[in-house]
Write a protein that holds these residues in place. Structure first.
Motif, short mmCIF file in Angstrom:
data_model
loop_
_atom_site.label_atom_id
_atom_site.label_comp_id
_atom_site.label_asym_id
_atom_site.label_seq_id
_atom_site.Cartn_x
_atom_site.Cartn_y
_atom_site.Cartn_z
N LEU A 1 -3.04 -7.13 15.50
CA LEU A 1 -2.65 -8.11 14.49
C LEU A 1 -1.77 -9.21 15.07
O LEU A 1 -0.92 -8.96 15.93
N ALA A 2 -1.99 -10.43 14.60
CA ALA A 2 -1.22 -11.60 15.03
C ALA A 2 -0.54 -12.21 13.81
O ALA A 2 -1.08 -12.18 12.71
N ASP A 3 0.64 -12.78 14.04
CA ASP A 3 1.39 -13.46 12.97
C ASP A 3 1.48 -12.60 11.71
O ASP A 3 1.15 -13.01 10.61
N THR A 4 1.95 -11.37 11.93
CA THR A 4 2.01 -10.37 10.86
C THR A 4 3.38 -9.71 10.84
O THR A 4 3.90 -9.32 11.88
N ARG A 5 3.92 -9.56 9.64
CA ARG A 5 5.16 -8.81 9.45
C ARG A 5 4.82 -7.59 8.58
O ARG A 5 4.17 -7.73 7.55
N ILE A 6 5.29 -6.43 9.03
CA ILE A 6 5.06 -5.18 8.31
C ILE A 6 6.42 -4.52 8.05
O ILE A 6 7.22 -4.37 8.97
N CYS A 7 6.65 -4.14 6.79
CA CYS A 7 7.85 -3.40 6.41
C CYS A 7 7.41 -2.05 5.86
O CYS A 7 6.55 -1.99 4.98
N GLU B 1 5.63 3.58 1.72
CA GLU B 1 4.94 2.37 1.31
C GLU B 1 4.95 1.40 2.47
O GLU B 1 5.86 1.39 3.30
N VAL B 2 3.88 0.59 2.53
CA VAL B 2 3.72 -0.39 3.58
C VAL B 2 3.52 -1.76 2.93
O VAL B 2 2.61 -1.93 2.13
N VAL C 1 0.86 -1.18 0.00
CA VAL C 1 0.00 0.00 0.00
C VAL C 1 0.89 1.23 0.00
O VAL C 1 1.85 1.31 0.76
N GLY C 2 0.56 2.20 -0.84
CA GLY C 2 1.31 3.45 -0.90
C GLY C 2 2.50 3.35 -1.82
O GLY C 2 2.82 2.28 -2.35
N VAL C 3 3.15 4.48 -2.02
CA VAL C 3 4.36 4.56 -2.84
C VAL C 3 5.39 5.44 -2.14
O VAL C 3 5.03 6.38 -1.44
N VAL C 4 6.66 5.10 -2.34
CA VAL C 4 7.71 5.93 -1.77
C VAL C 4 8.00 7.04 -2.76
O VAL C 4 8.39 6.81 -3.88
N SER C 5 7.75 8.24 -2.33
CA SER C 5 8.10 9.43 -3.11
C SER C 5 8.23 10.57 -2.11
O SER C 5 8.12 10.34 -0.92
N GLY D 1 9.81 10.47 4.81
CA GLY D 1 9.46 11.67 5.56
C GLY D 1 7.98 11.92 5.70
O GLY D 1 7.56 13.06 5.86
N ALA D 2 7.17 10.87 5.68
CA ALA D 2 5.72 11.03 5.84
C ALA D 2 5.39 11.53 7.25
O ALA D 2 6.09 11.23 8.21
N THR D 3 4.30 12.27 7.35
CA THR D 3 3.84 12.74 8.65
C THR D 3 3.20 11.58 9.41
O THR D 3 2.76 10.59 8.79
#
Length: 104
Positions: free
Chosen positions: A71-77, A31-32, A22-26, A82-84
């Motif tokens: 959330l359980a058994d979840t990995r988030i990167c 991004e997530v 989800v999202g984009v790096v700019s 510089g997002a707020t």
């Protein structure tokens, strides 16, 4: 670049879908990537950010997110440019809603 790691134990809500981006790096955004992972009920979050020195702010935003979603058994990167905090929360909620099929 700074890399931060957070782990929250005893989540109650497993993911209902495969990995999602989800999202984009700019400029000013992030991004997530959220995916299921065998973590014994935990949620692990790794953040790579261009904004150094904001660990306490990230901790507060991540704690608030996990308190809402459990959330359980979840990995988030997260890749951040510089997002707020408000944008971070929005993107995290969008990602969680995508993979759980619901609201917190």
């Amino acid at each position: 670049m700074e890399t931060l790691h957070y782990r929250f134990e005893n989540g109650r809500r497993p993911l209902q879908a495969t990995a999602q981006l989800v999202g984009v790096v700019s400029s000013g955004n992030l991004e997530v990537l959220i995916e299921p992972a065998p973590l014994g009920g935990a949620c692990e979050i790794e953040i790579r950010t261009a904004a150094n020195g904001f660990g306490a702010t990230w901790q507060a935003v991540m704690s608030d997110f996990q308190e809402r979603w459990q959330l359980a058994d979840t990995r988030i990167c997260i890749n951040d440019m510089g997002a707020t905090p408000a944008v971070v929360s929005l993107r995290l909620d969008q990602a969680a809603q995508t993979v759980t099929g619901g609201l917190p």
